[in-house]
Design an enzyme around this catalytic site. Structure first.
Site, PDB file in Angstrom:
ATOM      1  N   ARG A   1       0.750  -1.162   0.152  1.00 34.59           N
ATOM      2  CA  ARG A   1       0.105   0.176   0.081  1.00 34.59           C
ATOM      3  C   ARG A   1       0.759   1.216  -0.007  1.00 34.59           C
ATOM      4  NH1 ARG A   1      -3.110  -3.649  -0.711  1.00 34.59           N
ATOM      5  NH2 ARG A   1      -5.112  -3.732   0.093  1.00 34.59           N
TER       6      ARG A   1
ATOM      7  N   SER B   1     -11.086  -1.267   2.318  1.00 31.48           N
ATOM      8  CA  SER B   1     -10.565  -1.460   3.738  1.00 31.48           C
ATOM      9  C   SER B   1     -10.236  -0.077   4.260  1.00 31.48           C
ATOM     10  CB  SER B   1      -9.137  -2.276   3.698  1.00 31.48           C
ATOM     11  OG  SER B   1      -9.240  -3.457   2.989  1.00 31.48           O
TER      12      SER B   1
ATOM     13  N   GLU C   1      -6.188   3.629   6.021  1.00 31.63           N
ATOM     14  CA  GLU C   1      -5.665   3.653   4.310  1.00 31.63           C
ATOM     15  C   GLU C   1      -5.887   4.811   3.539  1.00 31.63           C
ATOM     16  OE1 GLU C   1      -5.901  -0.554   2.504  1.00 31.63           O
ATOM     17  OE2 GLU C   1      -6.892   0.613   1.039  1.00 31.63           O
TER      18      GLU C   1
HETATM   19  N1  EPU Z   1     -11.307 -11.130   9.508  1.00 31.48           N
HETATM   20  C1  EPU Z   1     -11.947 -11.391  10.675  1.00 31.48           C
HETATM   21  N2  EPU Z   1     -12.963 -10.394  10.799  1.00 31.48           N
HETATM   22  C2  EPU Z   1     -13.406  -9.600  10.021  1.00 31.48           C
HETATM   23  C3  EPU Z   1     -12.655  -9.416   8.796  1.00 31.48           C
HETATM   24  C4  EPU Z   1     -11.551 -10.328   8.582  1.00 31.48           C
HETATM   25  O1  EPU Z   1     -11.474 -12.197  11.592  1.00 31.48           O
HETATM   26  O2  EPU Z   1     -14.485  -9.088  10.042  1.00 31.48           O
HETATM   27  C5  EPU Z   1     -10.023 -12.007   9.422  1.00 31.48           C
HETATM   28  C6  EPU Z   1     -10.487 -13.030   8.188  1.00 31.48           C
HETATM   29  O3  EPU Z   1     -11.188 -14.207   9.014  1.00 31.48           O
HETATM   30  C7  EPU Z   1      -8.957 -13.427   7.672  1.00 31.48           C
HETATM   31  C8  EPU Z   1      -8.185 -12.080   8.135  1.00 31.48           C
HETATM   32  O4  EPU Z   1      -8.584 -11.297   8.908  1.00 31.48           O
HETATM   33  O5  EPU Z   1      -8.303 -14.377   8.634  1.00 31.48           O
HETATM   34  C9  EPU Z   1      -7.975 -11.247   6.552  1.00 31.48           C
HETATM   35  O6  EPU Z   1      -9.290 -11.036   6.203  1.00 31.48           O
HETATM   36  P1  EPU Z   1      -9.376 -11.022   4.390  1.00 31.48           P
HETATM   37  O7  EPU Z   1      -9.048 -12.060   3.828  1.00 31.48           O
HETATM   38  O8  EPU Z   1     -11.000 -10.873   4.234  1.00 31.48           O
HETATM   39  O9  EPU Z   1      -8.656  -9.790   3.930  1.00 31.48           O
HETATM   40  P2  EPU Z   1      -8.008  -8.449   4.789  1.00 31.48           P
HETATM   41  O10 EPU Z   1      -6.592  -8.453   5.141  1.00 31.48           O
HETATM   42  O11 EPU Z   1      -9.132  -8.183   5.471  1.00 31.48           O
HETATM   43  C10 EPU Z   1      -6.963  -7.552   2.355  1.00 31.48           C
HETATM   44  C11 EPU Z   1      -6.969  -6.262   1.963  1.00 31.48           C
HETATM   45  C12 EPU Z   1      -8.068  -6.067   0.838  1.00 31.48           C
HETATM   46  C13 EPU Z   1      -8.125  -7.094  -0.155  1.00 31.48           C
HETATM   47  C14 EPU Z   1      -7.926  -8.623   0.747  1.00 31.48           C
HETATM   48  C15 EPU Z   1      -7.687  -9.650  -0.241  1.00 31.48           C
HETATM   49  C16 EPU Z   1      -5.740  -4.645   3.300  1.00 31.48           C
HETATM   50  C17 EPU Z   1      -5.819  -3.347   4.176  1.00 31.48           C
HETATM   51  N3  EPU Z   1      -6.811  -5.243   2.581  1.00 31.48           N
HETATM   52  O12 EPU Z   1      -7.956  -7.455   3.265  1.00 31.48           O
HETATM   53  O13 EPU Z   1      -8.062  -4.848   0.164  1.00 31.48           O
HETATM   54  O14 EPU Z   1      -9.236  -7.401  -0.886  1.00 31.48           O
HETATM   55  O15 EPU Z   1      -6.983  -8.673   1.593  1.00 31.48           O
HETATM   56  O16 EPU Z   1      -6.358  -9.688  -0.675  1.00 31.48           O
HETATM   57  O17 EPU Z   1      -4.746  -4.910   3.022  1.00 31.48           O
HETATM   58  C18 EPU Z   1      -8.897  -2.735   0.048  1.00 31.48           C
HETATM   59  O18 EPU Z   1      -7.742  -2.359  -0.048  1.00 31.48           O
HETATM   60  O19 EPU Z   1      -9.854  -1.888   0.016  1.00 31.48           O
HETATM   61  C19 EPU Z   1      -9.245  -3.980   0.139  1.00 31.48           C
HETATM   62  C20 EPU Z   1     -10.263  -4.318   0.093  1.00 31.48           C
END
Ligand code: EPU
Length: 344
Positions: free
Chosen positions: A164, A233, A329
């Site tokens: 990012r 995010s 972000e």
């Molecule tokens: N999780 C929870 N509760 C929640 C949300 C997530 O426990 O409410 C846990 C999930 O179970 C998982 C972990 O957190 O184990 C990660 O969640 P997820 O795979 O949904 O991805 P993220 O880390 O929340 C990142 C990016 C997203 C991108 C996804 C997929 C960042 C800040 N966000 O989200 O990017 O789509 O991975 O690669 O790096 C964005 O930047 O706008 C965005 C959507």
């Protein structure tokens, strides 16, 4: 080129924040851009580039020249058996461009389908999802350099892409990105290692299906800004030094984490927020989404002040529980259109 005054930007930012710009114009050529810069300098206004508006926090009044770049050209620069090089104007809609690459048989960007925003903003925060970051497929970025007063080409290696982040975040006033030059693959090399992406694909191991599954996963977790105004995010996944991570892990063994090449560890901000009880919780008009705690939603005509009250409260609760400060972000702008630090 027409400079308009007192323009409402509510429909130009995906959080739907009420924000009136004192000056606004649409730039359709390099000549227009030069005129816009000259106007801003003479009027002693900051120039603020508004792209898809999906990663910004705007105040109610903006005393600045807000510029939208309608530079939409798409040119094939080179093609051989393995790669294709394409120059894409900053004003192209990101998702439509990704769909077009897949139709053409150009591969690499399928994991980044359905990310909101325009092409010119993609390198700024090095957009990433499902194991791919856009920087991997950028050859160079074309930008108007306001210090040199000319168009420059910045090779990907000089953009300093990381999670990012890029050089464009370090020098936001200097470069106006006019086009991005992508180098894509002619033979697919599918990246399916993120979460349950591979399982979701079943037996249909094709770039088209990869793109479809990414779209499906995003639609199931992330709110449509047309229905629930949001900025994707809202916080970055924090990267912890090893000793801090080990402390947290001892107290919370189930924390989702991703070790980094330099020994630090990235942890899931969504999980941290979820653990503090913020998933589906609101403070006034603004809350964290009930299917993905990392997404902040404007439920009812909120102002920047309302948004700040909610995200600061989330930050405080995560800090109290885990000793980790979450970094927002989206980019925060002040009334003069300058980028502000989130730290107060
Ligand atoms: N999780 C929870 N509760 C929640 C949300 C997530 O426990 O409410 C846990 C999930 O179970 C998982 C972990 O957190 O184990 C990660 O969640 P997820 O795979 O949904 O991805 P993220 O880390 O929340 C990142 C990016 C997203 C991108 C996804 C997929 C960042 C800040 N966000 O989200 O990017 O789509 O991975 O690669 O790096 C964005 O930047 O706008 C965005 C959507």
């Amino acid at each position: 080129m027409d400079i308009q005054t007192n323009i409402q930007l509510q429909s130009f930012n995906t959080l739907n924040l009420n924000a009136v710009a004192s000056h606004y114009c649409i730039v359709r050529s390099l000549q227009d851009l030069r005129e816009a810069i000259e106007f801003a300098e003479q009027a002693q206004l900051n120039m603020m580039i508004l792209s898809g508006g999906s990663n910004m926090l705007l105040p109610e009044h903006l005393d600045a020249l807000v510029v939208q770049l309608h530079l939409n050209d798409l040119v094939l620069l080179a093609e051989d058996d393995t790669n294709v090089t394409i120059r894409v104007g900053a004003g192209r809609h990101w998702h439509e461009f990704v769909l077009w690459t897949t139709e053409q048989g150009f591969y690499g960007l399928q994991n980044l389908a359905l990310i909101p925003g325009w092409v010119g903003a993609a390198p700024v925060q090095n957009i990433g999802a499902y194991g791919v970051e856009v920087g991997e497929f950028i050859e160079f970025v074309e930008a108007f350099d306001r210090t040199k007063n000319e168009i420059v080409q910045i090779q990907a290696s000089d953009c300093h892409f990381s999670y990012r982040h890029s050089i464009f975040k370090v020098q936001p006033e200097r470069f106006v990105i006019t086009a991005v030059i992508f180098k894509l693959l002619k033979q697919p090399q599918l990246k399916m290692n993120y979460g349950d992406l591979k399982a979701a694909m079943g037996d249909d191991i094709t770039p088209y299906n990869l793109q479809q599954q990414v779209i499906k996963i995003r639609q199931s977790k992330l709110p449509d800004p047309a229905e629930y105004p949001n900025a994707g995010s809202f916080f970055k996944n924090p990267i912890l030094i090893k000793t801090k991570f080990e402390e947290v892990l001892q107290l919370h063994p189930s924390i989702p984490h991703y070790p980094q090449a330099d020994g630090s560890v990235k942890v899931a901000a969504g999980w941290l927020i979820d653990q503090t009880g913020w998933k589906g919780k609101k403070l006034g008009k603004v809350g964290m989404f009930d299917r993905q705690a990392l997404v902040l939603v404007n439920y009812a005509d909120a102002s920047l002040t309302d948004v700040q009250a909610t995200y600061r409260s989330v930050q405080q609760d995560v800090l109290n529980k885990f000793g980790i400060l979450l970094e927002p972000e989206p980019v925060l702008f002040d009334q003069k259109g300058s980028i502000q630090s989130h730290l107060v």
